[in-house]
Design a protein around this motif. Structure first.
Motif, PDB file in Angstrom:
ATOM      1  N   LEU A  51    -107.498 -86.939 -11.668  1.00 53.63           N
ATOM      2  CA  LEU A  51    -107.719 -87.325 -10.507  1.00 53.63           C
ATOM      3  C   LEU A  51    -108.143 -86.551  -9.345  1.00 53.63           C
ATOM      4  CD1 LEU A  51    -104.712 -89.941 -10.682  1.00 53.63           C
ATOM      5  CD2 LEU A  51    -107.086 -90.415 -10.861  1.00 53.63           C
ATOM      6  N   GLY A  52    -108.333 -85.098  -9.732  1.00 55.14           N
ATOM      7  CA  GLY A  52    -108.838 -84.337  -8.436  1.00 55.14           C
ATOM      8  C   GLY A  52    -107.886 -83.535  -7.808  1.00 55.14           C
ATOM      9  N   SER A  53    -106.522 -83.798  -8.271  1.00 54.63           N
ATOM     10  CA  SER A  53    -105.609 -82.657  -7.849  1.00 54.63           C
ATOM     11  C   SER A  53    -105.675 -81.244  -8.559  1.00 54.63           C
ATOM     12  CB  SER A  53    -104.199 -83.242  -7.811  1.00 54.63           C
ATOM     13  OG  SER A  53    -104.018 -84.464  -6.957  1.00 54.63           O
ATOM     14  N   THR A  54    -106.461 -80.444  -8.007  1.00 60.22           N
ATOM     15  CA  THR A  54    -106.754 -79.349  -8.857  1.00 60.22           C
ATOM     16  C   THR A  54    -105.679 -78.063  -8.468  1.00 60.22           C
ATOM     17  OG1 THR A  54    -108.281 -78.662  -7.107  1.00 60.22           O
ATOM     18  CG2 THR A  54    -109.058 -79.742  -9.171  1.00 60.22           C
ATOM     19  N   PRO A  72    -110.442 -73.885 -16.283  1.00 62.58           N
ATOM     20  CA  PRO A  72    -111.662 -73.853 -15.051  1.00 62.58           C
ATOM     21  C   PRO A  72    -111.298 -74.863 -14.161  1.00 62.58           C
ATOM     22  CG  PRO A  72    -112.608 -73.510 -17.246  1.00 62.58           C
ATOM     23  CD  PRO A  72    -111.080 -73.986 -17.595  1.00 62.58           C
ATOM     24  N   GLU A  73    -110.499 -75.883 -14.597  1.00 64.38           N
ATOM     25  CA  GLU A  73    -110.768 -77.121 -13.516  1.00 64.38           C
ATOM     26  C   GLU A  73    -109.576 -76.835 -12.496  1.00 64.38           C
ATOM     27  OE1 GLU A  73    -110.410 -80.984 -15.594  1.00 64.38           O
ATOM     28  OE2 GLU A  73    -110.673 -79.703 -17.464  1.00 64.38           O
ATOM     29  N   ALA A  74    -108.773 -75.948 -12.741  1.00 67.54           N
ATOM     30  CA  ALA A  74    -107.384 -75.904 -11.922  1.00 67.54           C
ATOM     31  C   ALA A  74    -107.504 -74.587 -11.093  1.00 67.54           C
ATOM     32  CB  ALA A  74    -106.024 -75.787 -12.709  1.00 67.54           C
ATOM     33  N   PHE A  75    -106.892 -74.757  -9.899  1.00 69.03           N
ATOM     34  CA  PHE A  75    -106.607 -73.719  -8.888  1.00 69.03           C
ATOM     35  C   PHE A  75    -105.051 -73.343  -9.047  1.00 69.03           C
ATOM     36  CE2 PHE A  75    -105.476 -71.826  -4.954  1.00 69.03           C
ATOM     37  CZ  PHE A  75    -106.340 -70.856  -4.431  1.00 69.03           C
ATOM     38  N   ASP A 110    -106.422 -64.931 -17.361  1.00 68.96           N
ATOM     39  CA  ASP A 110    -106.809 -63.702 -16.879  1.00 68.96           C
ATOM     40  C   ASP A 110    -106.665 -63.310 -15.342  1.00 68.96           C
ATOM     41  OD1 ASP A 110    -107.655 -63.351 -19.437  1.00 68.96           O
ATOM     42  OD2 ASP A 110    -109.754 -63.818 -19.026  1.00 68.96           O
ATOM     43  N   VAL A 111    -106.427 -64.531 -14.759  1.00 67.98           N
ATOM     44  CA  VAL A 111    -106.543 -64.247 -13.243  1.00 67.98           C
ATOM     45  C   VAL A 111    -105.683 -65.362 -12.579  1.00 67.98           C
ATOM     46  CG1 VAL A 111    -108.647 -65.432 -12.898  1.00 67.98           C
ATOM     47  CG2 VAL A 111    -107.873 -64.017 -11.066  1.00 67.98           C
ATOM     48  N   ILE A 112    -104.862 -64.937 -11.545  1.00 65.26           N
ATOM     49  CA  ILE A 112    -104.060 -66.267 -10.728  1.00 65.26           C
ATOM     50  C   ILE A 112    -104.899 -66.147  -9.524  1.00 65.26           C
ATOM     51  CG2 ILE A 112    -102.099 -66.233  -9.367  1.00 65.26           C
ATOM     52  CD1 ILE A 112    -100.642 -64.395 -11.566  1.00 65.26           C
ATOM     53  N   ASP A 113    -105.251 -67.643  -9.042  1.00 65.63           N
ATOM     54  CA  ASP A 113    -106.044 -67.965  -8.047  1.00 65.63           C
ATOM     55  C   ASP A 113    -105.280 -67.429  -6.635  1.00 65.63           C
ATOM     56  OD1 ASP A 113    -108.297 -69.128  -9.395  1.00 65.63           O
ATOM     57  OD2 ASP A 113    -106.808 -70.567  -9.977  1.00 65.63           O
ATOM     58  N   LEU A 114    -104.114 -67.999  -6.599  1.00 68.03           N
ATOM     59  CA  LEU A 114    -103.109 -67.469  -5.389  1.00 68.03           C
ATOM     60  C   LEU A 114    -102.013 -66.979  -5.755  1.00 68.03           C
ATOM     61  CD1 LEU A 114    -103.018 -67.911  -2.278  1.00 68.03           C
ATOM     62  CD2 LEU A 114    -101.947 -70.085  -2.788  1.00 68.03           C
ATOM     63  N   TYR A 115    -101.625 -65.751  -5.369  1.00 67.21           N
ATOM     64  CA  TYR A 115    -100.487 -65.198  -5.730  1.00 67.21           C
ATOM     65  C   TYR A 115     -99.812 -65.263  -4.316  1.00 67.21           C
ATOM     66  CZ  TYR A 115     -97.655 -62.001  -9.103  1.00 67.21           C
ATOM     67  OH  TYR A 115     -96.551 -61.727  -9.853  1.00 67.21           O
ATOM     68  N   GLN A 116     -98.457 -65.789  -4.430  1.00 64.01           N
ATOM     69  CA  GLN A 116     -97.810 -65.690  -2.988  1.00 64.01           C
ATOM     70  C   GLN A 116     -96.410 -64.815  -3.257  1.00 64.01           C
ATOM     71  OE1 GLN A 116     -97.821 -69.264  -0.788  1.00 64.01           O
ATOM     72  NE2 GLN A 116     -98.015 -70.493  -2.504  1.00 64.01           N
ATOM     73  N   LEU A 117     -96.082 -64.248  -2.204  1.00 60.24           N
ATOM     74  CA  LEU A 117     -94.928 -63.586  -1.976  1.00 60.24           C
ATOM     75  C   LEU A 117     -93.757 -64.869  -1.512  1.00 60.24           C
ATOM     76  CD1 LEU A 117     -93.154 -61.227  -1.814  1.00 60.24           C
ATOM     77  CD2 LEU A 117     -93.736 -60.817   0.402  1.00 60.24           C
ATOM     78  N   VAL A 143    -110.332 -76.988  -3.071  1.00 60.52           N
ATOM     79  CA  VAL A 143    -109.123 -77.747  -4.013  1.00 60.52           C
ATOM     80  C   VAL A 143    -109.144 -79.099  -3.464  1.00 60.52           C
ATOM     81  CG1 VAL A 143    -108.039 -75.438  -4.664  1.00 60.52           C
ATOM     82  CG2 VAL A 143    -107.385 -77.046  -2.522  1.00 60.52           C
ATOM     83  N   GLY A 144    -108.844 -79.793  -4.582  1.00 59.86           N
ATOM     84  CA  GLY A 144    -108.516 -81.293  -4.182  1.00 59.86           C
ATOM     85  C   GLY A 144    -107.435 -81.383  -2.972  1.00 59.86           C
ATOM     86  N   ALA A 145    -107.554 -82.280  -1.992  1.00 54.83           N
ATOM     87  CA  ALA A 145    -106.887 -82.260  -0.685  1.00 54.83           C
ATOM     88  C   ALA A 145    -105.397 -82.554  -1.034  1.00 54.83           C
ATOM     89  CB  ALA A 145    -107.382 -83.375   0.321  1.00 54.83           C
ATOM     90  N   ILE A 146    -105.097 -83.267  -2.132  1.00 59.10           N
ATOM     91  CA  ILE A 146    -103.568 -83.454  -2.555  1.00 59.10           C
ATOM     92  C   ILE A 146    -103.434 -82.551  -3.929  1.00 59.10           C
ATOM     93  CG2 ILE A 146    -101.912 -84.825  -3.600  1.00 59.10           C
ATOM     94  CD1 ILE A 146    -102.524 -86.056  -0.865  1.00 59.10           C
ATOM     95  N   GLY A 147    -102.273 -81.747  -3.665  1.00 55.04           N
ATOM     96  CA  GLY A 147    -102.141 -80.509  -4.813  1.00 55.04           C
ATOM     97  C   GLY A 147    -100.955 -81.345  -5.777  1.00 55.04           C
ATOM     98  N   LEU A 148    -100.366 -80.391  -6.526  1.00 56.74           N
ATOM     99  CA  LEU A 148     -99.532 -80.902  -7.524  1.00 56.74           C
ATOM    100  C   LEU A 148     -98.370 -79.891  -7.623  1.00 56.74           C
ATOM    101  CD1 LEU A 148     -98.138 -82.910  -9.580  1.00 56.74           C
ATOM    102  CD2 LEU A 148     -99.021 -81.487 -11.366  1.00 56.74           C
ATOM    103  N   GLY A 149     -97.295 -80.019  -6.930  1.00 54.25           N
ATOM    104  CA  GLY A 149     -95.928 -79.368  -7.300  1.00 54.25           C
ATOM    105  C   GLY A 149     -95.353 -79.497  -8.526  1.00 54.25           C
ATOM    106  N   CYS A 150     -95.366 -78.259  -9.253  1.00 56.40           N
ATOM    107  CA  CYS A 150     -94.744 -78.445 -10.543  1.00 56.40           C
ATOM    108  C   CYS A 150     -93.417 -78.067 -10.799  1.00 56.40           C
ATOM    109  CB  CYS A 150     -95.635 -77.556 -11.392  1.00 56.40           C
ATOM    110  SG  CYS A 150     -97.336 -78.006 -11.655  1.00 56.40           S
ATOM    111  N   MET A 151     -92.860 -77.860  -9.609  1.00 56.28           N
ATOM    112  CA  MET A 151     -91.315 -77.225  -9.907  1.00 56.28           C
ATOM    113  C   MET A 151     -90.475 -78.388 -10.185  1.00 56.28           C
ATOM    114  SD  MET A 151     -88.942 -75.904  -6.670  1.00 56.28           S
ATOM    115  CE  MET A 151     -88.721 -77.745  -5.811  1.00 56.28           C
ATOM    116  N   PRO A 152     -90.663 -79.724  -9.931  1.00 53.53           N
ATOM    117  CA  PRO A 152     -89.604 -80.584 -10.565  1.00 53.53           C
ATOM    118  C   PRO A 152     -89.404 -80.601 -11.999  1.00 53.53           C
ATOM    119  CG  PRO A 152     -90.614 -81.624  -8.546  1.00 53.53           C
ATOM    120  CD  PRO A 152     -91.315 -80.311  -8.902  1.00 53.53           C
ATOM    121  N   MET A 153     -90.604 -80.200 -12.524  1.00 53.86           N
ATOM    122  CA  MET A 153     -90.697 -80.281 -14.071  1.00 53.86           C
ATOM    123  C   MET A 153     -89.824 -79.263 -14.727  1.00 53.86           C
ATOM    124  SD  MET A 153     -94.727 -80.111 -14.365  1.00 53.86           S
ATOM    125  CE  MET A 153     -96.115 -81.279 -13.443  1.00 53.86           C
ATOM    126  N   SER A 154     -89.288 -78.422 -14.060  1.00 54.02           N
ATOM    127  CA  SER A 154     -88.445 -77.355 -14.745  1.00 54.02           C
ATOM    128  C   SER A 154     -87.319 -76.999 -13.678  1.00 54.02           C
ATOM    129  CB  SER A 154     -89.178 -75.953 -15.238  1.00 54.02           C
ATOM    130  OG  SER A 154     -90.417 -76.305 -15.405  1.00 54.02           O
TER     131      SER A 154
END
Ligand SMILES: NC(=O)c1ccc[n+]([C@@H]2O[C@H](COP(=O)([O-])OP(=O)(O)OC[C@H]3O[C@@H](n4cnc5c(N)ncnc54)[C@H](OP(=O)(O)O)[C@@H]3O)[C@@H](O)[C@H]2O)c1
Length: 342
Positions: A47-50, A76-79, A116-123, A13-24
């Motif tokens: 920009l590669g933040s996948t 397909p571009e996202a994790f 159809d599938v979640i890449d990482l499912y976190q508790l 994955v891109g070395a920098i991700g995106l935290g989507c929390m502040p959007m909602s």
């Protein structure tokens, strides 16, 4: 952008991700920026933040819906990392780790995310009423069923004070015991199904995960998602002490965000600004804060939160910023953060 390995992302994955929390969720204005949020996600992907980090409880539910909309033609571009096990109750957040609930919640997340599938499912939080092995077993069954690719465990909240009974923290000491409970939990769930990633707070002003949690992950090839890498925005230097926060902004109740504590913690921002200046015009304290997190290990992926596309673009730029030994020494010498949960 440099790529790093997290869980099932064999291509990285891109070395920098995106935290989507502040959007909602959590920050002022979260409910007013639907279209801009879509642009933010697309800018990050461009920009590669996948790695996109969301959760069912952000909103609740609207954050996953937003990510689903944003990925309609770009899945397909996202994790995609999302979370289960924490619900918004009437008074406070409530954990639910019952297997039947986990199964239903996963199906609901898949629908909202239009995938159809979640890449990482976190508790998101372990449920004190349910042995963590049972919850984790139900999550592992979702991997077997092909609905989830890999599993993660969140350790945010031990000192965030956002749940009742959080332990006091003086904001200065590095506390090696902070994550003892998390590590015990990780050892238990590892017996059931491999942990692919841990998500916990890590930033210049909250470095506690460096003591034991990060090394635990590194030794086992477990990825680390650094939550709140910008200190809830403080480390960017764009927040003014005394500027005030709307009542629905978590920082209105955060002890490090009183006018007094924000003023007291300015030397930390000043230090980041000094380092930024050494790297030339246009480099920002936010980028230095993220580059510092990146420098903590190749298994670390910061997920800076942003609802504005220009922040996502700036943050992606931090992946190209290599801090020198002098920079790292300067950051290490900065004063500890003031502002406690006492
Ligand atoms: N697992 C958990 O329990 C847990 C807990 C907390 C967080 N997280 C994850 O971690 C992610 C990051 O945490 P966070 O969002 O709370 O905190 P953060 O990343 O430390 O800071 C986010 C704040 O910084 C601002 N910002 C971002 N980039 C900026 C830039 N370049 N310049 C100026 N301001 C900037 C954002 O502003 P705008 O809002 O205006 O865009 C937002 O208010 C979350 O989105 C979530 O995915 C997980």
């Amino acid at each position: 952008m440099e790529r790093r390995t997290i869980g099932a992302a064999t291509l990285g994955v891109g070395a920098i991700g995106l935290g989507c929390m502040p959007m909602s969720w959590a920050y002022t204005g979260s409910r007013q920026r639907g279209e801009e949020s879509l642009r933010t996600v697309h800018t990050a992907l461009d920009l590669g933040s996948t790695l996109l980090d969301t959760a069912d409880m952000y909103g609740p539910f609207t954050n996953e819906l937003l990510v689903g909309r944003a990925l309609r033609e770009r899945r397909p571009e996202a994790f995609v990392s999302t979370k289960v096990g924490l619900l918004v109750g009437e008074q406070h957040l409530v954990a639910n780790g019952r297997p039947g609930y986990v199964r239903r919640a996963c199906d609901a997340s898949l629908r909202r995310l239009q995938t159809d599938v979640i890449d990482l499912y976190q508790l998101h939080r372990a449920d004190p009423e349910v042995p963590v092995e049972e919850t984790w077993g139900a999550m592992a069954d979702l991997v077997t069923a092909g609905k989830v690719r890999s599993l993660g465990l969140c350790a945010v909240g031990a000192r965030s004070g956002r749940r009742p009974g959080a332990r006091p923290y003086d904001g200065r000491a590095r506390d090696g015991r902070l994550h003892d409970g998390t590590i015990r939990q990780l050892e238990r769930v590892q017996q059931v199904f491999p942990v692919s990633a841990v998500e916990a707070e890590l930033s210049v002003w909250s470095p506690e995960a460096l003591d034991a949690l990060l090394p635990w992950c590194a030794a086992r090839g477990v990825g680390f998602l650094a939550a709140m890498p910008l200190g809830n925005g403080f480390l960017t230097g764009t927040l003014t002490p005394g500027g005030g926060f709307e009542p629905d902004d978590v920082r209105a109740r955060h002890p490090r965000f009183t006018a007094e504590m924000m003023a007291a913690n300015q030397p930390i921002v000043a230090g980041l600004r000094r380092v930024a200046r050494r790297h030339g015009d246009g480099v920002t304290p936010a980028q230095v804060a993220l580059a510092w997190v990146l420098s903590q290990g190749r298994h670390v992926v910061p997920v800076p939160g942003a609802k504005r596309a220009r922040w996502a673009a700036q943050n992606a730029g931090a992946a190209g910023l290599l801090l020198t030994a002098e920079d790292l020494a300067e950051v290490a010498g900065l004063p500890g953060a003031q502002g406690s949960w006492d």
